[in-house]
Design a protein around this motif. Sequence first.
Motif, PDB file in Angstrom:
ATOM      1  N   GLN A   3      38.088  69.564  46.510  1.00 50.99           N
ATOM      2  CA  GLN A   3      39.274  68.919  46.410  1.00 50.99           C
ATOM      3  C   GLN A   3      39.398  67.491  45.488  1.00 50.99           C
ATOM      4  OE1 GLN A   3      40.611  67.795  50.264  1.00 50.99           O
ATOM      5  NE2 GLN A   3      42.469  66.851  49.759  1.00 50.99           N
ATOM      6  N   GLU A   4      40.278  67.473  44.937  1.00 51.97           N
ATOM      7  CA  GLU A   4      40.193  66.182  43.896  1.00 51.97           C
ATOM      8  C   GLU A   4      40.093  64.793  44.632  1.00 51.97           C
ATOM      9  OE1 GLU A   4      43.852  63.989  41.709  1.00 51.97           O
ATOM     10  OE2 GLU A   4      43.267  65.913  40.861  1.00 51.97           O
ATOM     11  N   PRO A   5      39.156  64.220  44.438  1.00 57.25           N
ATOM     12  CA  PRO A   5      38.860  62.921  45.257  1.00 57.25           C
ATOM     13  C   PRO A   5      39.839  61.742  45.022  1.00 57.25           C
ATOM     14  CG  PRO A   5      37.610  62.818  43.093  1.00 57.25           C
ATOM     15  CD  PRO A   5      38.281  64.256  43.120  1.00 57.25           C
ATOM     16  N   GLN A   6      40.051  60.979  45.855  1.00 59.40           N
ATOM     17  CA  GLN A   6      41.005  59.985  45.834  1.00 59.40           C
ATOM     18  C   GLN A   6      40.179  58.824  45.376  1.00 59.40           C
ATOM     19  OE1 GLN A   6      44.371  60.406  46.562  1.00 59.40           O
ATOM     20  NE2 GLN A   6      43.821  62.571  46.507  1.00 59.40           N
ATOM     21  N   THR A   7      38.937  58.638  45.488  1.00 61.70           N
ATOM     22  CA  THR A   7      38.331  57.236  45.190  1.00 61.70           C
ATOM     23  C   THR A   7      36.937  57.762  44.751  1.00 61.70           C
ATOM     24  OG1 THR A   7      39.350  55.989  46.725  1.00 61.70           O
ATOM     25  CG2 THR A   7      37.462  55.077  45.767  1.00 61.70           C
ATOM     26  N   VAL A   8      36.458  57.239  43.575  1.00 57.28           N
ATOM     27  CA  VAL A   8      34.831  57.346  43.191  1.00 57.28           C
ATOM     28  C   VAL A   8      34.360  56.293  43.087  1.00 57.28           C
ATOM     29  CG1 VAL A   8      35.656  59.291  41.625  1.00 57.28           C
ATOM     30  CG2 VAL A   8      35.607  57.158  40.652  1.00 57.28           C
ATOM     31  N   CYS A   9      32.946  56.126  43.604  1.00 57.93           N
ATOM     32  CA  CYS A   9      32.260  55.036  43.295  1.00 57.93           C
ATOM     33  C   CYS A   9      31.289  55.036  42.036  1.00 57.93           C
ATOM     34  CB  CYS A   9      31.096  55.164  44.545  1.00 57.93           C
ATOM     35  SG  CYS A   9      29.912  53.979  44.820  1.00 57.93           S
ATOM     36  N   VAL A  10      31.397  54.058  41.392  1.00 53.57           N
ATOM     37  CA  VAL A  10      30.609  53.771  40.220  1.00 53.57           C
ATOM     38  C   VAL A  10      29.528  52.741  40.202  1.00 53.57           C
ATOM     39  CG1 VAL A  10      30.866  53.070  37.631  1.00 53.57           C
ATOM     40  CG2 VAL A  10      32.785  54.330  38.833  1.00 53.57           C
ATOM     41  N   PHE A  11      28.208  53.501  39.772  1.00 50.47           N
ATOM     42  CA  PHE A  11      27.052  52.307  39.805  1.00 50.47           C
ATOM     43  C   PHE A  11      26.962  52.301  38.578  1.00 50.47           C
ATOM     44  CE2 PHE A  11      25.721  55.279  43.361  1.00 50.47           C
ATOM     45  CZ  PHE A  11      26.369  54.590  44.500  1.00 50.47           C
ATOM     46  N   CYS A  12      26.564  50.842  38.151  1.00 49.22           N
ATOM     47  CA  CYS A  12      26.590  50.613  36.694  1.00 49.22           C
ATOM     48  C   CYS A  12      25.839  49.196  36.748  1.00 49.22           C
ATOM     49  CB  CYS A  12      27.717  50.862  35.782  1.00 49.22           C
ATOM     50  SG  CYS A  12      29.202  49.631  36.556  1.00 49.22           S
ATOM     51  N   GLY A  13      25.314  48.616  35.193  1.00 49.21           N
ATOM     52  CA  GLY A  13      24.875  47.541  35.100  1.00 49.21           C
ATOM     53  C   GLY A  13      25.860  46.279  35.098  1.00 49.21           C
ATOM     54  N   SER A  14      25.436  45.234  35.714  1.00 45.72           N
ATOM     55  CA  SER A  14      26.282  43.932  35.633  1.00 45.72           C
ATOM     56  C   SER A  14      25.857  43.245  34.172  1.00 45.72           C
ATOM     57  CB  SER A  14      25.754  43.003  36.807  1.00 45.72           C
ATOM     58  OG  SER A  14      24.446  42.634  36.703  1.00 45.72           O
ATOM     59  N   SER A  15      25.130  43.876  33.379  1.00 47.27           N
ATOM     60  CA  SER A  15      25.137  43.317  31.806  1.00 47.27           C
ATOM     61  C   SER A  15      25.877  44.420  31.066  1.00 47.27           C
ATOM     62  CB  SER A  15      23.708  43.152  31.510  1.00 47.27           C
ATOM     63  OG  SER A  15      22.878  42.382  32.306  1.00 47.27           O
ATOM     64  N   PHE A  16      26.010  43.941  29.823  1.00 46.58           N
ATOM     65  CA  PHE A  16      26.445  44.983  28.741  1.00 46.58           C
ATOM     66  C   PHE A  16      25.688  45.936  28.227  1.00 46.58           C
ATOM     67  CE2 PHE A  16      29.633  41.279  28.872  1.00 46.58           C
ATOM     68  CZ  PHE A  16      30.926  42.088  28.833  1.00 46.58           C
ATOM     69  N   THR A  47      31.011  40.846  35.591  1.00 47.37           N
ATOM     70  CA  THR A  47      30.218  41.009  34.370  1.00 47.37           C
ATOM     71  C   THR A  47      29.846  42.218  33.967  1.00 47.37           C
ATOM     72  OG1 THR A  47      28.203  40.945  35.624  1.00 47.37           O
ATOM     73  CG2 THR A  47      29.224  38.760  35.152  1.00 47.37           C
ATOM     74  N   GLY A  48      29.281  42.456  32.780  1.00 58.26           N
ATOM     75  CA  GLY A  48      28.827  43.713  32.033  1.00 58.26           C
ATOM     76  C   GLY A  48      29.793  44.909  32.200  1.00 58.26           C
ATOM     77  N   LEU A  49      29.080  46.065  32.547  1.00 63.60           N
ATOM     78  CA  LEU A  49      29.700  47.079  32.603  1.00 63.60           C
ATOM     79  C   LEU A  49      30.574  47.406  33.937  1.00 63.60           C
ATOM     80  CD1 LEU A  49      27.074  49.918  31.649  1.00 63.60           C
ATOM     81  CD2 LEU A  49      28.524  48.347  29.978  1.00 63.60           C
ATOM     82  N   MET A  50      29.960  46.651  34.879  1.00 63.96           N
ATOM     83  CA  MET A  50      30.873  46.543  36.187  1.00 63.96           C
ATOM     84  C   MET A  50      32.336  46.010  35.699  1.00 63.96           C
ATOM     85  SD  MET A  50      28.798  45.035  39.433  1.00 63.96           S
ATOM     86  CE  MET A  50      27.317  45.680  39.896  1.00 63.96           C
ATOM     87  N   GLY A  51      32.397  44.915  35.203  1.00 64.52           N
ATOM     88  CA  GLY A  51      33.709  44.237  34.877  1.00 64.52           C
ATOM     89  C   GLY A  51      34.605  45.055  33.725  1.00 64.52           C
ATOM     90  N   ALA A  52      33.936  45.888  33.042  1.00 63.29           N
ATOM     91  CA  ALA A  52      34.385  46.736  31.950  1.00 63.29           C
ATOM     92  C   ALA A  52      35.260  48.055  32.670  1.00 63.29           C
ATOM     93  CB  ALA A  52      33.571  47.446  30.823  1.00 63.29           C
ATOM     94  N   VAL A  53      34.341  48.754  33.443  1.00 61.04           N
ATOM     95  CA  VAL A  53      34.999  49.511  34.160  1.00 61.04           C
ATOM     96  C   VAL A  53      36.281  49.097  35.182  1.00 61.04           C
ATOM     97  CG1 VAL A  53      33.435  49.728  36.253  1.00 61.04           C
ATOM     98  CG2 VAL A  53      34.562  51.674  35.392  1.00 61.04           C
ATOM     99  N   ALA A  54      36.063  48.230  35.948  1.00 64.86           N
ATOM    100  CA  ALA A  54      37.000  47.822  36.885  1.00 64.86           C
ATOM    101  C   ALA A  54      38.266  47.256  36.144  1.00 64.86           C
ATOM    102  CB  ALA A  54      36.365  46.614  37.392  1.00 64.86           C
ATOM    103  N   ARG A  55      38.215  46.479  35.106  1.00 68.99           N
ATOM    104  CA  ARG A  55      39.544  46.056  34.259  1.00 68.99           C
ATOM    105  C   ARG A  55      40.041  47.014  33.618  1.00 68.99           C
ATOM    106  NH1 ARG A  55      35.824  41.606  32.810  1.00 68.99           N
ATOM    107  NH2 ARG A  55      35.234  42.660  31.104  1.00 68.99           N
ATOM    108  N   GLY A  56      39.270  48.103  33.101  1.00 71.63           N
ATOM    109  CA  GLY A  56      39.955  49.420  32.602  1.00 71.63           C
ATOM    110  C   GLY A  56      40.801  50.019  33.584  1.00 71.63           C
ATOM    111  N   CYS A  57      40.386  50.133  34.949  1.00 79.17           N
ATOM    112  CA  CYS A  57      41.093  50.752  35.837  1.00 79.17           C
ATOM    113  C   CYS A  57      42.188  49.905  36.306  1.00 79.17           C
ATOM    114  CB  CYS A  57      40.399  51.279  37.063  1.00 79.17           C
ATOM    115  SG  CYS A  57      41.166  52.173  38.305  1.00 79.17           S
ATOM    116  N   ALA A  58      41.938  48.566  36.726  1.00 80.22           N
ATOM    117  CA  ALA A  58      42.977  47.822  37.243  1.00 80.22           C
ATOM    118  C   ALA A  58      44.116  47.355  36.553  1.00 80.22           C
ATOM    119  CB  ALA A  58      42.204  46.437  37.894  1.00 80.22           C
ATOM    120  N   THR A  59      43.675  47.128  35.144  1.00 81.74           N
ATOM    121  CA  THR A  59      44.816  46.631  34.139  1.00 81.74           C
ATOM    122  C   THR A  59      45.627  47.729  33.672  1.00 81.74           C
ATOM    123  OG1 THR A  59      43.372  47.001  32.424  1.00 81.74           O
ATOM    124  CG2 THR A  59      43.566  44.580  33.245  1.00 81.74           C
TER     125      THR A  59
END
Length: 242
Positions: A3-16, A47-59
């Motif tokens: 079933q299509e998930p509603q929320t995915v958890c992303v693990f990634c670096g706090s650096s770029f 910060t880093g990839l954390m911020g990138a993926v969050a901004r990509g989704c939220a904005t």
Amino acid sequence: MTQEPQTVCVFCGSSFGNKPQFAEEAAKLGTELAKRSWGLVYGGGSTGLMGAVARGCATNGGYVHGIIPEALISRERVEDKKEVANGNGRADVGDASNNKEDEFNAKLKESIDNHDGSTPIPDSKEYGKTTLVKDMHTRKRLMGQEASAFIALPGGYGTLEELMEVVTWQQLNIHNKPIVIFNIDGFYDNFLKFIKDAIASEFVSVKNGQIIKVANTVEEVLDAIENYKVPEGRFNLNWSST
């Protein structure tokens, strides 16, 4: 097909990291999550990839929930500007939002003295909702509870530890959620070789070696989640309380 998930958890670096495509692909992933109306839960850093993926989704109008321990605020919420200044970050990712980050970080710091271990912070257009918690165990537990699937992007010790914990949980039949490695620019090649060596040495079964799926593009990542099949051969353990 799951079933299509509603929320995915992303693990990634706090650096770029040292390659522009790490942050670029992280941002693309966040954007595509929003387009598909899939939510994101992550470690709460700006910060880093954390911020990138969050901004990509939220904005792009997507649901984002960051969960961060109080002790990591100074590390994962403000040091991205230092990285940009030193030439280690992506200026196009960090500079434009610095003033808004200052405001958001101030709200986080104001909440520290009053939080009870699970404190929501006012929503941000850049990072969605943030919950401030007391420790790493609570952070990971809440992320795991909300997630319908897990994705690992490039990162360091913490990213690998988070990935292996949910893999072990699946092997032990604690959950049956999809787990996908986003192998940007071959970042995980050596880790994948380790898994193959562990299978060859008979420390991991061939079937349990199928718990992790590997993808090289954003589209492959999301397709792997949609088409994920829980492998046979996991430990048939009963974790329900008696």
